[in-house]
Motif scaffolding. Structure first.
Motif, PDB file in Angstrom:
ATOM      1  N   GLN A  42      -6.062   4.806  -0.400  1.00 39.96           N
ATOM      2  CA  GLN A  42      -5.343   4.633  -1.662  1.00 39.96           C
ATOM      3  C   GLN A  42      -3.932   5.196  -1.542  1.00 39.96           C
ATOM      4  OE1 GLN A  42      -6.745   2.896  -3.943  1.00 39.96           O
ATOM      5  NE2 GLN A  42      -8.907   2.991  -3.392  1.00 39.96           N
ATOM      6  N   ALA A  43      -2.970   4.431  -1.994  1.00 41.11           N
ATOM      7  CA  ALA A  43      -1.583   4.873  -1.947  1.00 41.11           C
ATOM      8  C   ALA A  43      -1.256   5.768  -3.138  1.00 41.11           C
ATOM      9  CB  ALA A  43      -0.644   3.664  -1.949  1.00 41.11           C
ATOM     10  N   THR A  44      -0.269   6.613  -2.979  1.00 39.98           N
ATOM     11  CA  THR A  44       0.219   7.418  -4.097  1.00 39.98           C
ATOM     12  C   THR A  44       0.666   6.495  -5.225  1.00 39.98           C
ATOM     13  OG1 THR A  44       0.962   9.223  -2.661  1.00 39.98           O
ATOM     14  CG2 THR A  44       2.002   9.052  -4.825  1.00 39.98           C
ATOM     15  N   GLY A  45       0.182   6.779  -6.431  1.00 43.00           N
ATOM     16  CA  GLY A  45       0.499   5.947  -7.585  1.00 43.00           C
ATOM     17  C   GLY A  45      -0.562   4.930  -7.923  1.00 43.00           C
ATOM     18  N   ALA A  46      -1.540   4.726  -7.026  1.00 48.09           N
ATOM     19  CA  ALA A  46      -2.611   3.757  -7.287  1.00 48.09           C
ATOM     20  C   ALA A  46      -3.551   4.282  -8.372  1.00 48.09           C
ATOM     21  CB  ALA A  46      -3.387   3.470  -6.009  1.00 48.09           C
ATOM     22  N   THR A  47      -4.109   3.381  -9.157  1.00 45.64           N
ATOM     23  CA  THR A  47      -5.095   3.735 -10.174  1.00 45.64           C
ATOM     24  C   THR A  47      -6.492   3.535  -9.595  1.00 45.64           C
ATOM     25  OG1 THR A  47      -3.615   3.094 -11.977  1.00 45.64           O
ATOM     26  CG2 THR A  47      -5.953   3.224 -12.483  1.00 45.64           C
ATOM     27  N   ALA A  85      -2.402   2.620   9.949  1.00 43.11           N
ATOM     28  CA  ALA A  85      -3.088   3.421   8.935  1.00 43.11           C
ATOM     29  C   ALA A  85      -2.312   4.672   8.584  1.00 43.11           C
ATOM     30  CB  ALA A  85      -4.474   3.810   9.443  1.00 43.11           C
ATOM     31  N   ALA A  86      -1.012   4.614   8.689  1.00 44.02           N
ATOM     32  CA  ALA A  86      -0.183   5.778   8.375  1.00 44.02           C
ATOM     33  C   ALA A  86      -0.324   6.151   6.918  1.00 44.02           C
ATOM     34  CB  ALA A  86       1.283   5.465   8.689  1.00 44.02           C
ATOM     35  N   ALA A  87       0.102   7.388   6.594  1.00 45.30           N
ATOM     36  CA  ALA A  87      -0.032   7.874   5.224  1.00 45.30           C
ATOM     37  C   ALA A  87       0.683   6.938   4.271  1.00 45.30           C
ATOM     38  CB  ALA A  87       0.570   9.277   5.109  1.00 45.30           C
ATOM     39  N   PRO A  88       0.070   6.671   3.108  1.00 44.73           N
ATOM     40  CA  PRO A  88       0.643   5.710   2.173  1.00 44.73           C
ATOM     41  C   PRO A  88       1.875   6.265   1.482  1.00 44.73           C
ATOM     42  CG  PRO A  88      -1.232   6.805   1.208  1.00 44.73           C
ATOM     43  CD  PRO A  88      -1.175   7.253   2.629  1.00 44.73           C
ATOM     44  N   ALA A  89       2.685   5.349   1.018  1.00 39.06           N
ATOM     45  CA  ALA A  89       3.868   5.708   0.250  1.00 39.06           C
ATOM     46  C   ALA A  89       3.821   4.931  -1.056  1.00 39.06           C
ATOM     47  CB  ALA A  89       5.135   5.337   1.034  1.00 39.06           C
ATOM     48  N   PRO A  90       4.552   5.372  -2.050  1.00 40.39           N
ATOM     49  CA  PRO A  90       4.560   4.645  -3.305  1.00 40.39           C
ATOM     50  C   PRO A  90       4.935   3.185  -3.103  1.00 40.39           C
ATOM     51  CG  PRO A  90       5.689   6.755  -3.539  1.00 40.39           C
ATOM     52  CD  PRO A  90       5.403   6.565  -2.101  1.00 40.39           C
ATOM     53  N   ALA A  91       4.236   2.307  -3.853  1.00 41.37           N
ATOM     54  CA  ALA A  91       4.444   0.882  -3.693  1.00 41.37           C
ATOM     55  C   ALA A  91       5.842   0.492  -4.156  1.00 41.37           C
ATOM     56  CB  ALA A  91       3.406   0.120  -4.516  1.00 41.37           C
ATOM     57  N   VAL A  92       6.483  -0.357  -3.375  1.00 36.16           N
ATOM     58  CA  VAL A  92       7.808  -0.835  -3.745  1.00 36.16           C
ATOM     59  C   VAL A  92       7.818  -2.343  -3.586  1.00 36.16           C
ATOM     60  CG1 VAL A  92       8.972   1.288  -3.059  1.00 36.16           C
ATOM     61  CG2 VAL A  92       8.628  -0.491  -1.371  1.00 36.16           C
ATOM     62  N   SER A  93       8.756  -2.980  -4.280  1.00 39.00           N
ATOM     63  CA  SER A  93       8.872  -4.416  -4.157  1.00 39.00           C
ATOM     64  C   SER A  93       9.375  -4.748  -2.763  1.00 39.00           C
ATOM     65  CB  SER A  93       9.845  -4.936  -5.216  1.00 39.00           C
ATOM     66  OG  SER A  93      11.097  -4.313  -5.068  1.00 39.00           O
ATOM     67  N   GLY A  94       9.109  -5.975  -2.323  1.00 36.59           N
ATOM     68  CA  GLY A  94       9.547  -6.379  -1.008  1.00 36.59           C
ATOM     69  C   GLY A  94       8.531  -6.051   0.065  1.00 36.59           C
ATOM     70  N   THR A  95       7.282  -5.724  -0.284  1.00 38.64           N
ATOM     71  CA  THR A  95       6.264  -5.428   0.701  1.00 38.64           C
ATOM     72  C   THR A  95       5.921  -6.660   1.515  1.00 38.64           C
ATOM     73  OG1 THR A  95       3.966  -4.725   0.986  1.00 38.64           O
ATOM     74  CG2 THR A  95       4.484  -5.902  -1.018  1.00 38.64           C
ATOM     75  N   SER A  96       5.420  -6.425   2.708  1.00 31.05           N
ATOM     76  CA  SER A  96       5.015  -7.546   3.554  1.00 31.05           C
ATOM     77  C   SER A  96       3.665  -8.106   3.146  1.00 31.05           C
ATOM     78  CB  SER A  96       4.964  -7.076   5.020  1.00 31.05           C
ATOM     79  OG  SER A  96       4.044  -6.001   5.157  1.00 31.05           O
ATOM     80  N   MET A  97       2.929  -7.401   2.316  1.00 34.92           N
ATOM     81  CA  MET A  97       1.630  -7.885   1.850  1.00 34.92           C
ATOM     82  C   MET A  97       1.830  -9.029   0.868  1.00 34.92           C
ATOM     83  SD  MET A  97      -1.237  -6.605   2.931  1.00 34.92           S
ATOM     84  CE  MET A  97      -2.323  -6.855   1.556  1.00 34.92           C
ATOM     85  N   PRO A  98       1.156 -10.162   1.063  1.00 38.84           N
ATOM     86  CA  PRO A  98       1.286 -11.242   0.085  1.00 38.84           C
ATOM     87  C   PRO A  98       0.611 -10.852  -1.219  1.00 38.84           C
ATOM     88  CG  PRO A  98      -0.430 -11.743   1.689  1.00 38.84           C
ATOM     89  CD  PRO A  98       0.251 -10.494   2.170  1.00 38.84           C
ATOM     90  N   ALA A  99       1.116 -11.383  -2.308  1.00 39.70           N
ATOM     91  CA  ALA A  99       0.519 -11.107  -3.614  1.00 39.70           C
ATOM     92  C   ALA A  99      -0.899 -11.652  -3.646  1.00 39.70           C
ATOM     93  CB  ALA A  99       1.359 -11.734  -4.718  1.00 39.70           C
ATOM     94  N   ALA A 100      -1.781 -10.988  -4.424  1.00 39.04           N
ATOM     95  CA  ALA A 100      -3.143 -11.472  -4.589  1.00 39.04           C
ATOM     96  C   ALA A 100      -3.107 -12.867  -5.213  1.00 39.04           C
ATOM     97  CB  ALA A 100      -3.932 -10.521  -5.476  1.00 39.04           C
ATOM     98  N   PRO A 101      -4.097 -13.730  -4.897  1.00 35.32           N
ATOM     99  CA  PRO A 101      -4.057 -15.118  -5.379  1.00 35.32           C
ATOM    100  C   PRO A 101      -3.842 -15.239  -6.881  1.00 35.32           C
ATOM    101  CG  PRO A 101      -5.779 -14.856  -3.743  1.00 35.32           C
ATOM    102  CD  PRO A 101      -5.240 -13.489  -4.016  1.00 35.32           C
ATOM    103  N   SER A 102      -4.586 -14.458  -7.676  1.00 36.57           N
ATOM    104  CA  SER A 102      -4.442 -14.567  -9.129  1.00 36.57           C
ATOM    105  C   SER A 102      -3.069 -14.094  -9.580  1.00 36.57           C
ATOM    106  CB  SER A 102      -5.539 -13.756  -9.832  1.00 36.57           C
ATOM    107  OG  SER A 102      -5.456 -12.393  -9.460  1.00 36.57           O
ATOM    108  N   ALA A 103      -2.524 -13.063  -8.879  1.00 36.53           N
ATOM    109  CA  ALA A 103      -1.192 -12.575  -9.220  1.00 36.53           C
ATOM    110  C   ALA A 103      -0.131 -13.608  -8.862  1.00 36.53           C
ATOM    111  CB  ALA A 103      -0.928 -11.262  -8.498  1.00 36.53           C
ATOM    112  N   ALA A 104      -0.268 -14.251  -7.695  1.00 38.51           N
ATOM    113  CA  ALA A 104       0.687 -15.277  -7.281  1.00 38.51           C
ATOM    114  C   ALA A 104       0.699 -16.449  -8.252  1.00 38.51           C
ATOM    115  CB  ALA A 104       0.346 -15.758  -5.871  1.00 38.51           C
ATOM    116  N   LYS A 105      -0.503 -16.822  -8.716  1.00 39.05           N
ATOM    117  CA  LYS A 105      -0.601 -17.924  -9.674  1.00 39.05           C
ATOM    118  C   LYS A 105       0.095 -17.569 -10.981  1.00 39.05           C
ATOM    119  CE  LYS A 105      -4.000 -20.737 -12.159  1.00 39.05           C
ATOM    120  NZ  LYS A 105      -5.442 -20.974 -12.409  1.00 39.05           N
TER     121      LYS A 105
END
Length: 503
Positions: A165-170, A195-215
């Motif tokens: 879990q990243a810092t800031g995650a619910t 698997a490095a230590a997580p950092a607060p989520a920022v825009s521009g991540t390389s992870m694609p948006a979840a399908p429902s979020a992209a829709k």
């Protein structure tokens, strides 16, 4: 033998999820506990691990499908033979993830239960990173709920091999926080760089948006830069899109990309001097509860002043003897708390609360003492203060104050108060109107002790004076009762013998 893979329980309020991505395809070798598929809900993303080692036999739902708790995801053919037959290139990622488990026994650290009314928490700052060696009871991470902060200790000695879990995650109770390989120095080399230590989520991540979020982003005309992702590795979830829409994000103009900020700076030159910080769960709750108290109660404040010379003279005379006998310093809070409990016995409405069309009178006095901490205002409770001596009250307040500053207060420490005392005088406040701590009907505000000229027996004298403020709910407490209550507190403090004689 085929073993079914099903959607796990996702939390009391979560009944369905969306298939975000499969990490394997039919025919791939899998190891026990290796992540197979990632599920996305409005709150969190959850990885479903393989229940057994073997070969992935079938996938029954595809990416983007919505599934309910308990639904069949796929199946695995058990047996090492299936795992061994997989191509080496395809098995490499699985071997890398399984290396910590092979090197040492891995223990999962889960989100603990923080109380009946607490259903989620926010991940604070991590004290460790992947590869760190920890001892049993070392603090791993701090979780922030809407009531208090809670530190999560390491259950064993070993090496941190995964932070989930990243810092800031619910997160919710039972969610995976991290994994620790048992034993000194275990599996350090096996920890993957990814698997490095997580950092607060920022825009521009390389992870694609979840399908429902992209829709939903496509439907709303939003770009990825306009939505801050809260999922793993900064992935944008459906809930993030809803939050961005609620915050006022609009479709980006076709000619230029939309700015990432939700609110434009006051001037272009001021942008570099602004800092946007997300409110903690505790601060959000403080803000909500204070506004609710204003909106619900018919809140009024009455004022008086007290001559503190008798109490100060008493402290000066007995402070050394008191500390030697009781092991605690003689402060003002013990006197004020005792004076309040005496006044509450005479004016019980100030110690009551409204429940619908009923009034609940409390035949006990649980006094909340407002304490300022680095994370915000908290109100731990001195229980049955009316049955305690001044020494016992001072000891309990001292203990609660230390726990508050160290972030050690539990839910039980802050529940059940019937009346609150707030001491703004420690910060230099000369006068203020405190806000009720709902559902309580009264709160006493203490202020700075300041020498002022007052008339004593026809003569002007300089006395150490303090303004007192009683905020009360006029729906249940009449003005006469409020004024009488504050006068009784004043009388007890200006004539401490009343506290001894129960007058």
């Amino acid at each position: 033998m085929a073993t079914e893979i099903r959607v796990p329980t996702l939390g009391e309020s979560v009944t369905e999820a969306t298939i975000a991505q499969w990490f394997k395809k039919p025919g791939d070798a899998v190891n026990a506990d290796e992540p197979l598929v990632e599920l996305e809900t409005d709150k969190v993303t959850v990885e479903v691990p393989a229940p057994v080692a073997g070969k992935l036999d079938s996938i029954d739902v595809k990416e983007g499908d919505t599934v309910e708790v308990g639904a069949l995801l796929g199946s695995i053919l058990e047996g090492a033979a299936g795992a061994a037959s997989a191509p080496a290139a395809e098995a490499a990622p699985a071997a890398a993830k399984a290396a910590p488990a092979a090197a040492a026994e891995t223990v999962e650290v889960l989100v603990p239960h923080a109380g009946e009314s607490v259903t989620e928490a926010e991940v604070g700052e991590w004290s460790v990173k992947v590869g760190d060696v920890v001892k049993a009871d070392d603090i791993l991470v701090e979780l922030e709920t809407d009531k208090a902060a809670q530190e999560v200790p390491s259950p064993i000695a070993g090496t941190v091999v995964e932070i989930a879990q990243a810092t800031g995650a619910t997160v919710e109770p039972g969610n995976l926080l991290c994994k620790i390989a048992k034993g000194d120095g275990a599996a350090v080399a096996a920890a993957a760089p990814a698997a490095a230590a997580p950092a607060p989520a920022v825009s521009g991540t390389s992870m694609p948006a979840a399908p429902s979020a992209a829709k939903m982003m496509a439907e709303k005309g939003l770009s990825a830069d306009q939505v801050a992702g809260s999922g793993k590795r900064g992935q944008v979830l459906k809930g993030d899109v809803l939050a961005a829409v609620a915050a006022g994000a609009t479709a980006a103009p076709a000619a230029a990309p939309a700015p990432a900020a939700v609110r434009a700076p006051s001037a272009p030159t001021d942008e570099v001097r602004e800092e946007r910080v997300r409110m903690t769960k505790l601060r959000q709750t403080i803000a909500r509860r204070l506004k609710d108290a204003q909106n619900t109660a018919a809140m009024l404040t009455t004022y008086n002043e007290v001559d503190m010379k008798p109490i100060m003279d008493l402290r000066k005379q007995y402070k050394d003897i008191f500390e030697k006998k009781h092991g605690v310093k003689l402060g003002f809070m013990g006197f004020f708390t005792k004076a309040v409990t005496h006044a509450l016995k005479e004016i019980p409405a100030v110690n009551a609360e409204i429940d619908g069309t009923d009034i609940i009178y409390k035949n006990y006095a649980h006094i909340g003492v407002a304490v300022g901490t680095p994370k915000g205002l908290v109100v731990p409770v001195v229980r049955d203060a009316d049955q305690m001596s001044i020494a016992d009250i001072e000891k309990e307040i001292g203990s609660l104050g230390r726990k508050g500053r160290d972030g050690k207060l539990s839910m039980a420490d802050m529940q059940g108060g019937t009346f609150t005392i707030s001491n703004g005088g420690v910060y230099g406040s000369l006068m203020s109107s405190p806000i009720l701590n709902a559902p309580q009907s009264g709160i006493l505000g203490m202020h700075k002790i300041q020498e002022r000229p007052v008339a004593i027996n026809g003569q002007v004298e300089i006395r150490p004076m303090m303004y007192l403020a009683l905020s009360y709910d006029h729906r249940i407490v009449d003005g006469k009762e409020a004024v009488t209550f504050l006068v009784r507190v004043k009388e007890s403090l200006e004539d401490p013998q009343r506290l001894v004689l129960d007058l």
